[in-house]
Design a protein around this motif. Structure first.
Motif, PDB file in Angstrom:
ATOM      1  N   CYS A  87      21.442 -62.206 -65.036  1.00  0.00           N
ATOM      2  CA  CYS A  87      20.394 -61.895 -66.020  1.00  0.00           C
ATOM      3  C   CYS A  87      20.076 -63.124 -66.864  1.00  0.00           C
ATOM      4  CB  CYS A  87      20.815 -60.735 -66.916  1.00  0.00           C
ATOM      5  SG  CYS A  87      20.682 -59.138 -66.138  1.00  0.00           S
ATOM      6  N   GLU A  88      21.089 -63.881 -67.210  1.00  0.00           N
ATOM      7  CA  GLU A  88      20.886 -65.094 -68.009  1.00  0.00           C
ATOM      8  C   GLU A  88      20.023 -66.100 -67.255  1.00  0.00           C
ATOM      9  OE1 GLU A  88      21.024 -67.701 -71.118  1.00  0.00           O
ATOM     10  OE2 GLU A  88      21.810 -65.670 -71.127  1.00  0.00           O
ATOM     11  N   THR A  89      20.307 -66.304 -65.969  1.00  0.00           N
ATOM     12  CA  THR A  89      19.503 -67.260 -65.205  1.00  0.00           C
ATOM     13  C   THR A  89      18.083 -66.758 -64.997  1.00  0.00           C
ATOM     14  OG1 THR A  89      20.337 -66.363 -63.125  1.00  0.00           O
ATOM     15  CG2 THR A  89      21.483 -68.278 -64.030  1.00  0.00           C
ATOM     16  N   ASP A  90      17.924 -65.448 -64.762  1.00  0.00           N
ATOM     17  CA  ASP A  90      16.577 -64.888 -64.644  1.00  0.00           C
ATOM     18  C   ASP A  90      15.792 -65.077 -65.934  1.00  0.00           C
ATOM     19  OD1 ASP A  90      17.117 -64.107 -62.079  1.00  0.00           O
ATOM     20  OD2 ASP A  90      17.349 -61.971 -62.551  1.00  0.00           O
ATOM     21  N   LEU A  91      16.453 -64.852 -67.051  1.00  0.00           N
ATOM     22  CA  LEU A  91      15.790 -64.989 -68.345  1.00  0.00           C
ATOM     23  C   LEU A  91      15.387 -66.439 -68.604  1.00  0.00           C
ATOM     24  CD1 LEU A  91      14.954 -63.281 -70.763  1.00  0.00           C
ATOM     25  CD2 LEU A  91      17.158 -63.781 -71.780  1.00  0.00           C
ATOM     26  N   ARG A  92      16.257 -67.373 -68.264  1.00  0.00           N
ATOM     27  CA  ARG A  92      15.914 -68.789 -68.435  1.00  0.00           C
ATOM     28  C   ARG A  92      14.732 -69.171 -67.556  1.00  0.00           C
ATOM     29  NH1 ARG A  92      21.365 -72.404 -69.082  1.00  0.00           N
ATOM     30  NH2 ARG A  92      22.161 -71.304 -70.909  1.00  0.00           N
ATOM     31  N   LEU A  93      14.721 -68.660 -66.323  1.00  0.00           N
ATOM     32  CA  LEU A  93      13.611 -68.937 -65.421  1.00  0.00           C
ATOM     33  C   LEU A  93      12.306 -68.386 -65.975  1.00  0.00           C
ATOM     34  CD1 LEU A  93      12.581 -69.919 -62.615  1.00  0.00           C
ATOM     35  CD2 LEU A  93      13.054 -67.596 -61.813  1.00  0.00           C
ATOM     36  N   LEU A  94      12.342 -67.155 -66.467  1.00  0.00           N
ATOM     37  CA  LEU A  94      11.132 -66.541 -67.015  1.00  0.00           C
ATOM     38  C   LEU A  94      10.633 -67.294 -68.243  1.00  0.00           C
ATOM     39  CD1 LEU A  94      12.119 -62.803 -66.655  1.00  0.00           C
ATOM     40  CD2 LEU A  94      10.299 -63.984 -65.418  1.00  0.00           C
ATOM     41  N   LYS A  95      11.539 -67.706 -69.112  1.00  0.00           N
ATOM     42  CA  LYS A  95      11.124 -68.462 -70.299  1.00  0.00           C
ATOM     43  C   LYS A  95      10.558 -69.821 -69.914  1.00  0.00           C
ATOM     44  CE  LYS A  95      14.095 -66.195 -73.653  1.00  0.00           C
ATOM     45  NZ  LYS A  95      15.199 -66.357 -74.602  1.00  0.00           N
ATOM     46  N   LEU A  96      11.110 -70.443 -68.874  1.00  0.00           N
ATOM     47  CA  LEU A  96      10.583 -71.714 -68.394  1.00  0.00           C
ATOM     48  C   LEU A  96       9.176 -71.539 -67.850  1.00  0.00           C
ATOM     49  CD1 LEU A  96      11.017 -74.718 -67.717  1.00  0.00           C
ATOM     50  CD2 LEU A  96      11.900 -73.950 -65.505  1.00  0.00           C
ATOM     51  N   VAL A  97       8.965 -70.501 -67.047  1.00  0.00           N
ATOM     52  CA  VAL A  97       7.633 -70.233 -66.511  1.00  0.00           C
ATOM     53  C   VAL A  97       6.647 -69.971 -67.640  1.00  0.00           C
ATOM     54  CG1 VAL A  97       6.281 -68.581 -65.158  1.00  0.00           C
ATOM     55  CG2 VAL A  97       8.457 -69.411 -64.288  1.00  0.00           C
ATOM     56  N   GLU A  98       7.075 -69.216 -68.638  1.00  0.00           N
ATOM     57  CA  GLU A  98       6.220 -68.921 -69.795  1.00  0.00           C
ATOM     58  C   GLU A  98       5.838 -70.219 -70.533  1.00  0.00           C
ATOM     59  OE1 GLU A  98       4.066 -66.391 -72.251  1.00  0.00           O
ATOM     60  OE2 GLU A  98       5.146 -65.862 -70.432  1.00  0.00           O
ATOM     61  N   LYS A  99       6.814 -71.092 -70.705  1.00  0.00           N
ATOM     62  CA  LYS A  99       6.553 -72.351 -71.408  1.00  0.00           C
ATOM     63  C   LYS A  99       5.632 -73.249 -70.580  1.00  0.00           C
ATOM     64  CE  LYS A  99       8.797 -75.829 -74.104  1.00  0.00           C
ATOM     65  NZ  LYS A  99       9.972 -76.138 -74.872  1.00  0.00           N
ATOM     66  N   LEU A 100       5.848 -73.316 -69.276  1.00  0.00           N
ATOM     67  CA  LEU A 100       4.983 -74.140 -68.431  1.00  0.00           C
ATOM     68  C   LEU A 100       3.564 -73.601 -68.399  1.00  0.00           C
ATOM     69  CD1 LEU A 100       7.361 -74.878 -65.415  1.00  0.00           C
ATOM     70  CD2 LEU A 100       6.543 -76.487 -67.143  1.00  0.00           C
ATOM     71  N   LYS A 101       3.412 -72.283 -68.342  1.00  0.00           N
ATOM     72  CA  LYS A 101       2.068 -71.683 -68.347  1.00  0.00           C
ATOM     73  C   LYS A 101       1.360 -71.953 -69.667  1.00  0.00           C
ATOM     74  CE  LYS A 101       1.568 -69.413 -64.454  1.00  0.00           C
ATOM     75  NZ  LYS A 101       0.417 -69.374 -63.597  1.00  0.00           N
ATOM     76  N   SER A 102       2.095 -71.878 -70.781  1.00  0.00           N
ATOM     77  CA  SER A 102       1.460 -72.097 -72.087  1.00  0.00           C
ATOM     78  C   SER A 102       1.120 -73.562 -72.305  1.00  0.00           C
ATOM     79  CB  SER A 102       2.360 -71.584 -73.207  1.00  0.00           C
ATOM     80  OG  SER A 102       3.522 -72.364 -73.284  1.00  0.00           O
ATOM     81  N   SER A 103       1.858 -74.480 -71.684  1.00  0.00           N
ATOM     82  CA  SER A 103       1.566 -75.904 -71.883  1.00  0.00           C
ATOM     83  C   SER A 103       0.392 -76.372 -71.018  1.00  0.00           C
ATOM     84  CB  SER A 103       2.798 -76.741 -71.577  1.00  0.00           C
ATOM     85  OG  SER A 103       3.104 -76.676 -70.198  1.00  0.00           O
ATOM     86  N   THR A 104       0.064 -75.641 -69.953  1.00  0.00           N
ATOM     87  CA  THR A 104      -1.054 -76.044 -69.098  1.00  0.00           C
ATOM     88  C   THR A 104      -2.386 -75.497 -69.588  1.00  0.00           C
ATOM     89  OG1 THR A 104      -0.675 -74.154 -67.614  1.00  0.00           O
ATOM     90  CG2 THR A 104       0.389 -76.253 -67.060  1.00  0.00           C
TER      91      THR A 104
END
Length: 105
Positions: A87-104
């Protein structure tokens, strides 16, 4: 392994969808919190059972605290801790995707 492929596909679809990702982040965070408390509780119970087994062995008490039962409890605690880490790795992945989407944007 069809179940795993379907579960992965559902996770990928939710993670890729901008509108469903925040809901998935919240759900995964809640799942991680619940699993963490379950793992802590199971680990504490396994330690207590181990200690009671040692005490009953030392003093020859008639209580039946077997070492194999404590071993199974430690095994189950380890399995739950592995789910927490997933769950921790899934959450980190989701937060990374969210951050990358918001920065583009």
């Amino acid at each position: 392994m069809k179940f795993y492929d379907e579960a992965d596909e559902i996770f990928i679809q939710k993670a890729a969808d901008d509108s469903r990702r925040p809901e998935l982040i919240k759900e995964t965070s809640r799942k991680r919190k619940v699993l963490t408390w379950c793992a802590v509780l199971w680990s504490v119970c396994a330690f207590i059972q181990m200690i009671l087994g040692m005490i009953s062995g030392i003093y020859g008490l008639s209580h039946n605290f077997s070492a194999s039962a404590a071993g199974w409890n430690f095994f189950m605690a380890a399995m739950i801790w592995m789910l927490v880490l997933k769950c921790e790795t899934d959450l980190r992945l989701l937060k990374l995707v969210e951050k990358l989407k918001s920065s583009t944007r």
